[in-house]
Scaffold this motif. Structure first.
Motif, mmCIF file in Angstrom:
data_model
loop_
_atom_site.group_PDB
_atom_site.id
_atom_site.type_symbol
_atom_site.label_atom_id
_atom_site.label_comp_id
_atom_site.label_asym_id
_atom_site.label_seq_id
_atom_site.Cartn_x
_atom_site.Cartn_y
_atom_site.Cartn_z
ATOM 1 N N GLN A 135 0.839 -1.376 -0.049
ATOM 2 C CA GLN A 135 -0.017 0.008 -0.042
ATOM 3 C C GLN A 135 0.849 1.032 -0.044
ATOM 4 O OE1 GLN A 135 -3.390 0.265 -0.526
ATOM 5 N NE2 GLN A 135 -2.904 2.171 -0.927
ATOM 6 N N ALA A 136 1.740 1.364 0.712
ATOM 7 C CA ALA A 136 2.907 2.303 1.027
ATOM 8 C C ALA A 136 3.351 2.566 -0.344
ATOM 9 C CB ALA A 136 4.000 2.305 1.979
ATOM 10 N N ALA A 137 3.879 1.559 -1.166
ATOM 11 C CA ALA A 137 4.688 1.554 -2.444
ATOM 12 C C ALA A 137 3.348 2.181 -3.407
ATOM 13 C CB ALA A 137 5.048 0.232 -2.928
ATOM 14 N N LEU A 138 2.295 1.587 -3.352
ATOM 15 C CA LEU A 138 1.242 2.305 -4.525
ATOM 16 C C LEU A 138 1.105 3.557 -4.212
ATOM 17 C CD1 LEU A 138 -1.011 -1.148 -4.839
ATOM 18 C CD2 LEU A 138 0.784 -0.277 -6.493
ATOM 19 N N THR A 139 0.889 3.926 -3.055
ATOM 20 C CA THR A 139 0.700 5.562 -2.802
ATOM 21 C C THR A 139 1.699 6.386 -3.216
ATOM 22 O OG1 THR A 139 -0.734 4.804 -0.621
ATOM 23 C CG2 THR A 139 0.534 7.097 -0.677
ATOM 24 N N LEU A 140 3.046 6.008 -2.882
ATOM 25 C CA LEU A 140 4.231 6.672 -3.424
ATOM 26 C C LEU A 140 4.115 6.804 -4.840
ATOM 27 C CD1 LEU A 140 6.740 8.060 -2.919
ATOM 28 C CD2 LEU A 140 8.101 5.790 -2.711
ATOM 29 N N LYS A 141 3.782 5.737 -5.729
ATOM 30 C CA LYS A 141 3.557 5.632 -7.013
ATOM 31 C C LYS A 141 2.761 6.611 -7.402
ATOM 32 C CE LYS A 141 2.715 2.814 -11.145
ATOM 33 N NZ LYS A 141 2.111 1.366 -11.513
ATOM 34 N N ASP A 142 1.540 6.801 -6.871
ATOM 35 C CA ASP A 142 0.464 7.762 -7.129
ATOM 36 C C ASP A 142 0.833 9.266 -6.977
ATOM 37 O OD1 ASP A 142 -1.387 5.693 -7.852
ATOM 38 O OD2 ASP A 142 -2.333 5.851 -5.950
ATOM 39 N N LEU A 143 1.713 9.444 -5.873
ATOM 40 C CA LEU A 143 2.135 10.686 -5.793
ATOM 41 C C LEU A 143 3.290 11.153 -6.577
ATOM 42 C CD1 LEU A 143 2.891 10.815 -1.688
ATOM 43 C CD2 LEU A 143 1.264 12.294 -3.172
ATOM 44 N N VAL A 144 4.251 10.230 -7.192
ATOM 45 C CA VAL A 144 5.113 10.358 -8.059
ATOM 46 C C VAL A 144 4.177 10.815 -9.492
ATOM 47 C CG1 VAL A 144 6.958 9.245 -9.550
ATOM 48 C CG2 VAL A 144 6.745 8.834 -7.205
ATOM 49 N N LEU A 145 3.327 10.251 -9.628
ATOM 50 C CA LEU A 145 2.434 10.501 -11.025
ATOM 51 C C LEU A 145 1.812 11.916 -10.875
ATOM 52 C CD1 LEU A 145 0.562 7.078 -11.612
ATOM 53 C CD2 LEU A 145 2.754 7.980 -12.889
ATOM 54 N N GLU A 146 1.715 12.723 -9.904
ATOM 55 C CA GLU A 146 1.316 13.853 -9.652
ATOM 56 C C GLU A 146 2.439 14.923 -9.704
ATOM 57 O OE1 GLU A 146 -0.681 14.654 -5.944
ATOM 58 O OE2 GLU A 146 -2.097 12.902 -6.097
ATOM 59 N N TYR A 147 3.699 14.389 -10.244
ATOM 60 C CA TYR A 147 4.683 15.256 -10.431
ATOM 61 C C TYR A 147 4.377 15.972 -11.517
ATOM 62 C CZ TYR A 147 9.669 16.959 -10.431
ATOM 63 O OH TYR A 147 10.896 17.528 -10.554
ATOM 64 N N PRO A 148 4.533 17.393 -11.624
ATOM 65 C CA PRO A 148 4.366 18.258 -12.425
ATOM 66 C C PRO A 148 4.987 17.765 -13.864
ATOM 67 C CG PRO A 148 5.050 19.659 -10.823
ATOM 68 C CD PRO A 148 5.208 18.462 -10.457
ATOM 69 N N GLN A 149 6.310 17.071 -13.750
ATOM 70 C CA GLN A 149 6.879 16.719 -15.097
ATOM 71 C C GLN A 149 6.773 15.260 -15.121
ATOM 72 O OE1 GLN A 149 10.776 18.501 -15.587
ATOM 73 N NE2 GLN A 149 10.382 19.859 -13.747
ATOM 74 N N GLU A 150 6.679 14.835 -16.320
ATOM 75 C CA GLU A 150 6.999 13.206 -16.257
ATOM 76 C C GLU A 150 8.484 12.756 -16.073
ATOM 77 O OE1 GLU A 150 5.152 9.923 -19.206
ATOM 78 O OE2 GLU A 150 6.746 11.040 -20.159
ATOM 79 N N VAL A 151 8.507 12.062 -15.034
ATOM 80 C CA VAL A 151 9.821 11.674 -14.674
ATOM 81 C C VAL A 151 10.479 10.118 -15.409
ATOM 82 C CG1 VAL A 151 10.313 13.004 -12.727
ATOM 83 C CG2 VAL A 151 9.296 10.717 -12.599
ATOM 84 N N ALA A 152 9.341 9.412 -15.707
ATOM 85 C CA ALA A 152 9.466 8.146 -16.300
ATOM 86 C C ALA A 152 8.196 7.721 -16.960
ATOM 87 C CB ALA A 152 9.994 7.259 -15.179
ATOM 88 N N PRO A 153 8.305 7.011 -18.250
ATOM 89 C CA PRO A 153 7.194 6.529 -18.826
ATOM 90 C C PRO A 153 6.347 5.380 -18.025
ATOM 91 C CG PRO A 153 9.045 5.872 -20.170
ATOM 92 C CD PRO A 153 9.562 6.812 -18.961
ATOM 93 N N LYS A 154 7.404 4.803 -17.302
ATOM 94 C CA LYS A 154 6.835 3.445 -16.440
ATOM 95 C C LYS A 154 7.532 3.606 -15.371
ATOM 96 C CE LYS A 154 6.342 -1.355 -16.736
ATOM 97 N NZ LYS A 154 6.685 -2.610 -17.448
ATOM 98 N N ILE A 155 6.482 3.319 -14.025
ATOM 99 C CA ILE A 155 7.007 3.137 -12.959
ATOM 100 C C ILE A 155 6.896 1.956 -12.431
ATOM 101 C CG2 ILE A 155 7.060 3.988 -10.218
ATOM 102 C CD1 ILE A 155 5.841 6.672 -11.503
#
Length: 240
Positions: free
Chosen positions: A12-32
């Motif tokens: 759950q912590a990993a998926l929550t972090l993934k969702d937060l990363v996806l909110e980052y204004p710039q795309e940092v990676a096409p796939k996490i």
């Protein structure tokens, strides 16, 4: 293109972090990619996976026996390009992370603004590193080897061998010409060797010990200059 991994035994912590990363204004990676254990992550690395940014949980099991810091030590100790962002629920681990190269330290529950600061730092580091590369002729084409990945360069007759954690690249040329293309952190410690001071772990009587485990000879007349450059590099690094 960046590749990003999240390593955390708490799904759950990993998926929550993934969702937060996806909110980052710039795309940092096409796939996490998410890994729920150190073993799963290391198996992916053994199969050839590589990542530019890794969010590493420090305690990777309930007993605290699997350590993210140990994973980084074993897998990334000589890799100063991969951006490690530690994540933990235990603030007492904050000093332990300095045993390894890392871009940031986050405490759970991770706050959005802190996560964005961490990604800002990691992306800035990657951008700076990408601007520094050595052009190498390989099989009729020109490739660019990031300087941070070059541990040392060896001259063997007319052949130049460029040593990186990923392997060795070879081309024909002169060490003196290569030297002109490199920044001050590369020094000539021997007639046949240029060394990246960022990889130097210890100065010995006749060799430099690198973080890769290799020993590079120092010629007698270059010893003092090598020592002076190493001390200067350490001092400048402590001020940055």
């Amino acid at each position: 293109m960046n590749r990003l991994a999240i390593v955390d035994d708490d799904k759950q912590a990993a998926l929550t972090l993934k969702d937060l990363v996806l909110e980052y204004p710039q795309e940092v990676a096409p796939k996490i990619e998410v890994f729920l254990s150190a073993q799963e992550f290391e198996e992916a690395l053994d199969a050839g996976a590589s990542f530019n940014i890794v969010f590493m949980d420090i305690c990777l099991d309930e007993n605290g026996e699997a350590s993210g810091i140990d994973v980084v030590k074993s897998r990334y100790q000589s890799d100063i390009g991969t951006q490690i962002i530690y994540v933990t629920s235990f603030i007492e681990h904050c000093t332990d992370v300095y045993q390894t190269n890392h871009a940031y330290f986050l405490v759970k529950p991770v706050k959005r603004e802190k996560l964005f600061e961490a990604l800002d730092k990691a992306c800035a580091n990657l951008d700076q590193l990408s601007r520094e590369a050595l052009p190498v002729k390989q099989a009729g084409r020109l490739i660019f080897v990031p300087l941070h990945k070059i541990a040392y360069i060896e001259s063997d007759l007319r052949k130049i061998k460029i040593k990186t954690p990923d392997g060795t690249l070879e081309m024909y040329g002169k060490l003196s010409e290569i030297m002109k293309q490199l920044p001050d952190r590369f020094i000539q410690c021997h007639r046949s060797f240029l060394v990246n001071l960022d990889y130097v772990q210890a100065l010995q009587k006749k060799e430099l010990l690198l973080s890769t485990g290799e020993e590079i000879p120092i010629s007698q007349h270059r010893y003092q200059a090598t020592r002076d450059c190493l001390v200067k590099n350490i001092h400048e690094g402590s001020l940055s």
